[in-house]
Design a protein around this motif. Structure first.
Motif, short mmCIF file in Angstrom:
data_model
loop_
_atom_site.label_atom_id
_atom_site.label_comp_id
_atom_site.label_asym_id
_atom_site.label_seq_id
_atom_site.Cartn_x
_atom_site.Cartn_y
_atom_site.Cartn_z
N GLU A 108 -18.34 22.58 82.16
CA GLU A 108 -19.08 21.93 80.96
C GLU A 108 -18.58 20.70 80.74
OE1 GLU A 108 -22.00 23.56 80.75
OE2 GLU A 108 -21.03 25.03 82.13
N GLY A 109 -18.56 19.72 81.70
CA GLY A 109 -18.11 18.36 81.31
C GLY A 109 -16.96 18.01 81.29
N THR B 107 -17.00 24.49 75.66
CA THR B 107 -16.42 23.30 76.70
C THR B 107 -15.10 22.94 75.88
OG1 THR B 107 -16.81 21.03 77.33
CG2 THR B 107 -17.85 21.55 75.34
N THR C 34 -23.24 14.26 74.53
CA THR C 34 -24.16 13.64 75.61
C THR C 34 -25.28 14.73 75.68
OG1 THR C 34 -22.52 12.56 76.95
CG2 THR C 34 -24.62 13.23 77.88
N VAL C 35 -25.11 15.98 75.89
CA VAL C 35 -26.18 17.07 75.88
C VAL C 35 -26.81 17.61 74.72
CG1 VAL C 35 -24.79 17.90 78.19
CG2 VAL C 35 -24.64 19.20 75.84
N SER D 6 -14.82 19.33 76.19
CA SER D 6 -15.13 17.95 75.98
C SER D 6 -16.22 17.72 75.02
CB SER D 6 -15.92 17.51 77.41
OG SER D 6 -16.46 16.18 77.48
N ALA E 8 -26.32 14.40 82.35
CA ALA E 8 -25.06 13.85 82.07
C ALA E 8 -24.73 13.18 83.52
CB ALA E 8 -24.11 15.02 81.98
N ALA F 40 -21.67 10.84 84.28
CA ALA F 40 -20.49 11.64 84.29
C ALA F 40 -20.56 12.60 85.79
CB ALA F 40 -20.51 12.85 83.34
N GLU G 203 -17.28 14.57 74.16
CA GLU G 203 -18.15 13.69 74.77
C GLU G 203 -19.12 14.43 75.52
OE1 GLU G 203 -17.90 9.96 77.84
OE2 GLU G 203 -16.39 10.65 77.33
N TRP G 204 -18.91 15.49 76.25
CA TRP G 204 -20.02 16.06 76.76
C TRP G 204 -20.97 16.71 75.86
CZ3 TRP G 204 -21.72 21.31 77.21
CH2 TRP G 204 -22.53 21.72 78.22
#
Length: 236
Positions: free
Chosen positions: A148-149, A99, A107-108, A101, A173, A176, A103-104
């Motif tokens: 992926e995000g 990814t 999160t995950v 991201s 997520a 998002a 941030e993603w």
């Protein structure tokens, strides 16, 4: 490779499913093409495919399978809000979750299903936009976004509606996913459906409004099972 290209039944399901969106000589954008299972299905439908994939290992597979096909354009770039470069976080063991991201990832990583996932290296990749792709290759009949995000960034680089598109929804997520849905809504008058976890089956027999889709998310969210949102412009 066995999962994505070694199951004839899965390939036939993909062809049947995407036949609802694509036909001969339609343009299709595969944003996050991975190893090309959608590319293969879309070519079986006669579509012209723009396969976008920044991961070096996946690019080698795409070039091996489709590099000589004049109706497949393989672009070794990422898609984002504007042109430039970005850092791609790669997961060597599970490349489907590589990814752009961070941030993603944060999160995950809190979800137990991602407990063993490691993003173990990074590469700098060029970034283009969906508007750039439309200008160069024409308006797509269908655009798959599986990044992926990074979906919000991808859609931020699109200034016009396209006929149909899809994006991934992950319950962990959820916020998002709602933000991405809002971006799609801002582009045009869309209706929606949902296909759980690569089943290539619709969750609802009738297409839904954005509000109805959000209600469906509320049902899906406790299960933790991901899937794909499909959006198509309403008939005028």
């Amino acid at each position: 490779m066995v999962i994505y290209h070694g199951q004839p039944g899965r390939h036939r399901r993909l062809v049947r499913f995407y036949g609802q969106f694509l036909g001969p000589d339609d343009v299709a954008f595969d944003i996050g093409a991975h190893v090309g299972s959608r590319v293969r299905a879309w070519r079986a439908l006669g579509a012209r495919v723009v396969a976008v994939e920044p991961q070096p290992d996946c690019l080698r597979v795409l070039r091996l399978f489709f590099g000589r096909d004049p109706k497949v354009t393989i672009l070794p770039v990422a898609i984002g809000a504007k042109r430039g470069t970005a850092q791609l976080a790669l997961s060597t063991a599970t490349p489907t979750v590589s990814t752009l991201s961070t941030e993603w990832i944060d999160t995950v990583s809190a979800d137990r299903s991602f407990a063993k996932v490691r993003w173990d290296r990074r590469v700098e990749v060029p970034v283009s936009t969906l508007d750039d792709l439309v200008e160069e290759h024409g308006e797509p009949a269908f655009c798959k976004i599986d990044v992926e995000g990074f979906e919000a960034e991808v859609l931020a680089g699109l200034s016009r509606p396209v006929r149909a598109l899809s994006f991934e929804y992950l319950p962990m997520a959820h916020d998002a996913g709602l933000a991405v849905l809002g971006q799609v809504e801002s582009l045009g008058d869309y209706e929606y459906n949902y296909s759980p976890v690569e089943t290539m089956r619709w969750a609802r027999t009738a297409w839904m409004s954005a509000a109805e889709l959000v209600s469906l998310f509320a049902e899906i969210r406790p299960t933790g099972r991901s899937g794909d949102v499909y959006a198509r412009l309403r008939a005028s």
